[in-house]
Design a protein around this motif. Structure first.
Motif, mmCIF file in Angstrom:
data_model
loop_
_atom_site.group_PDB
_atom_site.id
_atom_site.type_symbol
_atom_site.label_atom_id
_atom_site.label_comp_id
_atom_site.label_asym_id
_atom_site.label_seq_id
_atom_site.Cartn_x
_atom_site.Cartn_y
_atom_site.Cartn_z
ATOM 1 N N PHE A 577 10.277 35.461 37.164
ATOM 2 C CA PHE A 577 10.515 34.750 35.907
ATOM 3 C C PHE A 577 11.946 34.239 35.775
ATOM 4 C CE2 PHE A 577 6.887 37.158 33.640
ATOM 5 C CZ PHE A 577 5.996 36.150 33.988
ATOM 6 N N GLY A 578 12.846 34.658 36.660
ATOM 7 C CA GLY A 578 14.216 34.180 36.568
ATOM 8 C C GLY A 578 15.210 35.317 36.639
ATOM 9 N N TYR A 579 16.368 35.137 36.017
ATOM 10 C CA TYR A 579 17.384 36.174 36.041
ATOM 11 C C TYR A 579 18.357 35.962 34.893
ATOM 12 C CZ TYR A 579 20.754 32.843 38.009
ATOM 13 O OH TYR A 579 21.591 31.773 38.199
ATOM 14 N N VAL A 580 19.119 37.017 34.622
ATOM 15 C CA VAL A 580 20.193 36.958 33.639
ATOM 16 C C VAL A 580 21.424 37.590 34.277
ATOM 17 C CG1 VAL A 580 19.496 39.166 32.595
ATOM 18 C CG2 VAL A 580 20.894 37.556 31.280
ATOM 19 N N GLU A 581 22.592 37.044 33.996
ATOM 20 C CA GLU A 581 23.820 37.619 34.528
ATOM 21 C C GLU A 581 24.932 37.468 33.508
ATOM 22 O OE1 GLU A 581 25.568 35.684 37.889
ATOM 23 O OE2 GLU A 581 24.919 33.689 37.262
ATOM 24 N N GLY A 582 25.935 38.340 33.621
ATOM 25 C CA GLY A 582 27.059 38.300 32.697
ATOM 26 C C GLY A 582 28.312 38.861 33.355
ATOM 27 N N ALA A 583 29.463 38.496 32.797
ATOM 28 C CA ALA A 583 30.743 38.969 33.327
ATOM 29 C C ALA A 583 31.750 39.069 32.192
ATOM 30 C CB ALA A 583 31.261 38.035 34.412
ATOM 31 N N TYR A 584 32.619 40.058 32.282
ATOM 32 C CA TYR A 584 33.771 40.174 31.386
ATOM 33 C C TYR A 584 35.024 40.171 32.246
ATOM 34 C CZ TYR A 584 37.542 42.243 28.690
ATOM 35 O OH TYR A 584 38.764 42.474 28.095
ATOM 36 N N TYR A 585 36.034 39.389 31.840
ATOM 37 C CA TYR A 585 37.278 39.330 32.604
ATOM 38 C C TYR A 585 38.469 39.449 31.671
ATOM 39 C CZ TYR A 585 37.737 34.514 30.917
ATOM 40 O OH TYR A 585 37.849 33.411 30.112
ATOM 41 N N ASN A 586 39.557 39.938 32.221
ATOM 42 C CA ASN A 586 40.837 40.019 31.510
ATOM 43 C C ASN A 586 41.925 39.656 32.519
ATOM 44 O OD1 ASN A 586 43.329 41.000 30.302
ATOM 45 N ND2 ASN A 586 42.033 42.057 28.816
ATOM 46 N N MET A 587 42.583 38.530 32.284
ATOM 47 C CA MET A 587 43.569 38.024 33.233
ATOM 48 C C MET A 587 44.898 37.805 32.520
ATOM 49 S SD MET A 587 43.338 34.809 35.894
ATOM 50 C CE MET A 587 42.818 33.630 34.642
ATOM 51 N N SER A 588 45.978 38.315 33.115
ATOM 52 C CA SER A 588 47.324 38.164 32.567
ATOM 53 C C SER A 588 48.162 37.319 33.512
ATOM 54 C CB SER A 588 47.987 39.532 32.372
ATOM 55 O OG SER A 588 47.276 40.297 31.422
ATOM 56 N N GLY A 589 48.864 36.339 32.945
ATOM 57 C CA GLY A 589 49.738 35.478 33.732
ATOM 58 C C GLY A 589 51.203 35.820 33.496
ATOM 59 N N LYS A 590 51.969 35.895 34.561
ATOM 60 C CA LYS A 590 53.401 36.215 34.482
ATOM 61 C C LYS A 590 54.211 35.099 35.141
ATOM 62 C CE LYS A 590 52.551 40.297 32.704
ATOM 63 N NZ LYS A 590 52.847 40.588 31.278
ATOM 64 N N ASN A 591 55.443 34.928 34.665
ATOM 65 C CA ASN A 591 56.361 33.925 35.219
ATOM 66 C C ASN A 591 55.812 32.511 35.108
ATOM 67 O OD1 ASN A 591 58.413 35.688 35.930
ATOM 68 N ND2 ASN A 591 57.640 35.974 38.007
ATOM 69 N N GLU A 592 55.071 32.238 34.062
ATOM 70 C CA GLU A 592 54.578 30.881 33.898
ATOM 71 C C GLU A 592 55.750 29.934 33.671
ATOM 72 O OE1 GLU A 592 51.097 29.933 31.830
ATOM 73 O OE2 GLU A 592 50.245 31.938 31.956
ATOM 74 N N THR A 611 50.994 34.979 29.611
ATOM 75 C CA THR A 611 49.789 34.688 28.839
ATOM 76 C C THR A 611 48.721 35.737 29.118
ATOM 77 O OG1 THR A 611 48.926 33.295 30.618
ATOM 78 C CG2 THR A 611 50.219 32.201 28.897
ATOM 79 N N ASN A 612 47.711 35.747 28.251
ATOM 80 C CA ASN A 612 46.543 36.608 28.458
ATOM 81 C C ASN A 612 45.287 35.782 28.256
ATOM 82 O OD1 ASN A 612 44.361 38.611 27.001
ATOM 83 N ND2 ASN A 612 45.397 39.545 28.735
ATOM 84 N N HIS A 613 44.343 35.977 29.158
ATOM 85 C CA HIS A 613 43.075 35.250 29.111
ATOM 86 C C HIS A 613 41.955 36.278 29.273
ATOM 87 C CE1 HIS A 613 45.589 31.692 30.075
ATOM 88 N NE2 HIS A 613 46.222 32.552 30.849
ATOM 89 N N GLN A 614 41.069 36.342 28.310
ATOM 90 C CA GLN A 614 39.941 37.266 28.423
ATOM 91 C C GLN A 614 38.698 36.634 27.819
ATOM 92 O OE1 GLN A 614 40.126 40.879 26.051
ATOM 93 N NE2 GLN A 614 41.783 40.031 24.800
ATOM 94 N N GLY A 615 37.548 37.007 28.376
ATOM 95 C CA GLY A 615 36.329 36.401 27.878
ATOM 96 C C GLY A 615 35.088 37.023 28.480
ATOM 97 N N VAL A 616 33.955 36.597 27.939
ATOM 98 C CA VAL A 616 32.636 37.017 28.394
ATOM 99 C C VAL A 616 31.856 35.772 28.785
ATOM 100 C CG1 VAL A 616 30.464 38.137 27.765
ATOM 101 C CG2 VAL A 616 32.633 39.045 26.910
ATOM 102 N N GLU A 617 31.238 35.808 29.962
ATOM 103 C CA GLU A 617 30.417 34.695 30.452
ATOM 104 C C GLU A 617 28.986 35.185 30.638
ATOM 105 O OE1 GLU A 617 34.127 32.873 33.101
ATOM 106 O OE2 GLU A 617 32.566 34.127 34.025
ATOM 107 N N MET A 618 28.032 34.379 30.193
ATOM 108 C CA MET A 618 26.629 34.768 30.282
ATOM 109 C C MET A 618 25.797 33.602 30.807
ATOM 110 S SD MET A 618 26.459 37.911 29.247
ATOM 111 C CE MET A 618 24.675 38.082 29.035
#
Length: 764
Positions: A577-592, A611-618
């Protein structure tokens, strides 16, 4: 006695007829659309479960009876079952874009199952590429969850993958695993240098991939994988156009010799737009790719890939808020432009030493010239409103380089080791001259006069060497652990052809940058189809050439680093029937690198931001019945400044500009059984509200767009009709705000696209 003799005679006579039912079934298996040989297809006799596997040319052979049912199974493709007596010499399998565990190559520079790669990666298959009938790459890449490719017209674009919509060098663009531009001279429009007509599939990595590919693979990497020559002689022609002056022709011719040793293909397209929906937006592009492949023997395959492109586009201005909302799409410029000429060649040697040992070596050459009269460089002379200043410039590079990777499996340890090295030497040049620009009484920039005033003239020899290694271990069933590290070394050898009194009077200098980027991750798949992965990865970006040398002195800058932590899961639905997937990430940038105001009123690039970048992908791919497909993908993300002080303003704690929280793309596809070959789909794209500026003073409300597509395929004939922006939504693909005002990059209004294509091949 007579009856016994008669029975024995009948038994003897029946033996040949029984043997006549047994046959040696052989043939080739190919991709239905690309006609590419499929290696590793499982051919199963359902009667006794005996099977064989196709070889490197897609060939198979198996002993069967005429009435046996034979099943053909291949990861990422729809399985098919046929009666042995009705099987033809060439079998075509269709890709299934609704399965999860497809084979991917970008995660390790070698083919592996998706479920073994501890990384967020999506493969856009040939079926989706063919059915979308995209006029520009954003129309397919935006189907990937967590990705927003902002269309700027004429195949120009900005990108947002785990980052705000940006022109920064945070994304790596690859062709068959090789960057199409050298590090240090990133171009945010670089995907317009790709040949969509020869794409077999497109893989999108989300998150840092520097441990394998090096710098700039921070927000993500996009790898366009070129088709290999088809098994049988094949030719395809497609004609298309739209209601706003777009015209395009695609042509592909390919095939492989009867002995399977030599294959060749040539394909490309010529596209043109005249009198589009936006003033001063004409463009013209011709691109062609030639692929030659020679199989020396069973263990050595040689391949060359060459692409040539010539591109021209007008460079109209963005719109201010009044023009945008009044639907006045008149450009302030009527002479600004962009021109590109390029040539890329790659030679590949693929050597298989044994079942467990393989080496791939690539040598490449690139030449690229980009000339501009850029609209964004035109500045008013406030003392005289009838004139302005601008520039004409040209950047160019040539590249010479190589990548070699060896893959070694150690079955006793359930381990695969991948080691590689790369070198890229790219001499680059850049020059710019001032021009005097004339304005009319309406404030439009209507002409210019060349001057002898040289603004910039320099050359930089770029040398990037890298070493990397990756280990993949399968310690227990269904558990895969991956660890990798890369070491990069950069040398920027800068020579200024101007004196110290010039605007770009930076002295001759040599700058060195070094970086070590690790990655570690693991995946585990349970028997019920539920899987998990996690990873830690580092991305880095050395300063761009323009950040170092376009000024009166060379600033001291360090590479920017990004640390990414990520966890993800997937679940394969029962009964296909298909699939489902998801991800959570947290990324910090230094010396931009940011532009910092100095005491004398000038600006200087400095490492001043984090900077800080975080999110959920589905993502959900759902196939409730064979005729209906549902695809839902999206992300919720937050992009904030942890520390960002320009010396004049402090943005620490603010939300980054052009960073929508919500991005979603959904599609419903219907392929009715009662009308074979017909397809229709309704797509929905949503981008939520976001700040226009880093000061967080004003927001853009975002947009939503519907796209409706129809298509019909009958044997070699394919026709389609697409309605893009079905509701004629007024929207901007990107909005920014500065001290000069608001700038809106106009999204396309309702557009009708029509096309027809025909494919002819030996087995049709």
């Amino acid at each position: 006695m007579k009856s016994q003799l008669l029975g024995a005679l009948l038994l003897i006579l029946s033996i040949p007829s029984l043997h006549a039912q047994t046959l040696e079934l052989s043939g080739k298996i190919q991709d239905k659309l690309s006609k590419e040989a499929l290696v590793g297809v499982i051919v199963i006799n359902q009667k006794d479960s005996k099977y064989t596997i196709t070889d490197s040319e897609g060939n198979y052979s198996i002993s069967v009876d005429q009435n046996d049912m034979i099943e053909f199974k291949y990861l990422g493709y729809l399985s098919t079952t046929m009666k042995a007596s009705s099987i033809k010499s060439v079998i075509s399998l269709s890709q299934d874009d609704y399965v999860l565990n497809q084979v991917v190559v970008s995660a390790s520079r070698d083919a592996q199952k998706r479920e073994e790669a501890p990384i967020a990666i999506t493969s856009i298959g040939r079926t989706m590429l063919e059915e979308t009938k995209a006029q520009s790459l954003d129309q397919v890449i935006n189907k990937v969850p967590g990705v927003l490719m902002a269309d700027l017209g004429s195949e120009q674009h900005m990108m947002a993958i785990r980052q705000p919509i940006s022109t920064k060098s945070l994304f790596l663009y690859l062709e068959d695993g090789l960057p199409i531009r050298p590090t240090g001279i990133f171009n945010h429009n670089a995907l317009n240098e790709m040949n969509m007509a020869v794409a077999q599939n497109i893989e999108v990595i989300r998150g840092p991939a520097s441990a394998l590919y090096g710098s700039e693979a921070i927000g993500g990497a996009i790898n366009l994988i070129t088709k290999t020559p088809s098994l049988v002689p094949t030719a395809q022609v497609q004609l298309r156009g739209d209601s706003y002056g777009y015209r395009r022709v695609d042509v592909t011719v390919e095939g492989t010799s009867k002995n399977g040793k030599f294959g060749a293909s040539i394909g490309g397209y010529a596209a043109k737009r005249e009198n589009g929906y936006l003033d001063h937006s004409d463009f013209d592009k011709t691109i062609v790719t030639a692929v030659l492949q020679y199989k020396v023997n069973e263990s050595l395959v040689l391949k060359s890939n060459t692409t040539y492109m010539k591109y021209y586009s007008d460079m109209g201005s963005s719109l201010d808020s009044t023009s945008f909302y009044d639907r006045d799409f008149t450009s302030l410029h009527n002479f600004t432009k962009r021109e590109i000429k390029l040539w890329r060649s790659t030679f590949t040697a693929d050597k298989t030493w044994s079942e467990n040992s393989k080496t791939v070596a690539k040598a490449f050459f690139r030449t690229n010239t980009l000339g501009q009269i850029p609209s964004y460089r035109i500045k008013n002379d406030w003392g005289n409103p009838s004139v302005a200043k601008g520039e004409v410039n040209e950047s160019a590079f040539q590249s010479y380089g190589a990548v070699i990777q060896h893959n070694q499996k150690i079955p006793s340890l359930k381990t695969t080791i991948r080691v590689g090295a790369s070198v890229d030497y790219s001499p680059t040049t850049f020059w710019a001259n001032y021009i005097d620009v004339q304005r009319d009484e309406n404030g439009r920039y209507v002409g210019y006069t060349s001057t002898d005033s040289v603004l910039t003239d320099y050359q930089t020899n770029l040398l990037n060497t890298g070493l990397y290694a990756q280990v993949e271990v399968n310690p227990i069933d269904r558990l895969f652990i991956t660890a990798g590290v890369r070491s990069d070394h950069f040398k920027y050898d800068y020579t200024n052809n101007l004196g110290e009194e010039a605007f770009s009077g930076a002295p001759n200098s040599v700058n060195y940058f070094n970086a070590i980027t690790p990655r570690v991750g693991a995946t585990y798949t349970m028997l019920n189809g539920l899987g998990f992965y996690s990873n830690y990865s580092v991305g880095f970006m050395p300063p761009q050439v323009s950040e170092l040398y376009r000024g009166v002195k060379v600033p001291t800058l360090e590479p920017s680093y990004y640390n990414n932590f990520e966890v993800g899961t997937w679940y394969t639905l029962p009964s296909g029937f298909g699939y489902v997937e998801g991800a959570y990430y947290n990324m910090s940038g230094k010396n931009e690198i940011v532009s910092v105001l100095q005491e004398d009123g000038s600006y200087e690039n400095q490492n001043a931001g984090s900077t800080n970048h975080q999110g959920v992908e589905m993502a959900l791919h759902f196939k409730p019945v064979s005729q209906l497909f549902v695809r839902v993908g999206g992300t919720y993300a937050e992009h904030t400044f942890e520390e960002f002080n320009t010396g004049k303003e402090d943005f620490s704690g603010n939300t980054m500009a052009n960073a929508p929280n919500w991005i979603a793309n959904m599609e419903l596809t219907f392929k009715p059984r009662f009308l074979k070959g017909f397809r229709t789909s309704l797509e929905f794209q949503k981008v939520s509200v976001y700040y226009m500026d880093n000061q967080n003073t004003k927001k853009y409300d975002g947009y939503h767009v519907f796209n409706l597509r129809f298509g019909y395929q009958f044997k070699g004939l394919d026709t389609w009709f697409n309605i893009m922006n079905l509701t004629d939504e007024l929207y901007a693909t990107r909005v920014s705000k500065s001290s000069w005002g608001e700038n809106y990059n106009l999204g396309a209004p309702r557009t009708f696209q029509l096309g027809i294509g025909y494919t002819i091949s030996k087995n049709k």
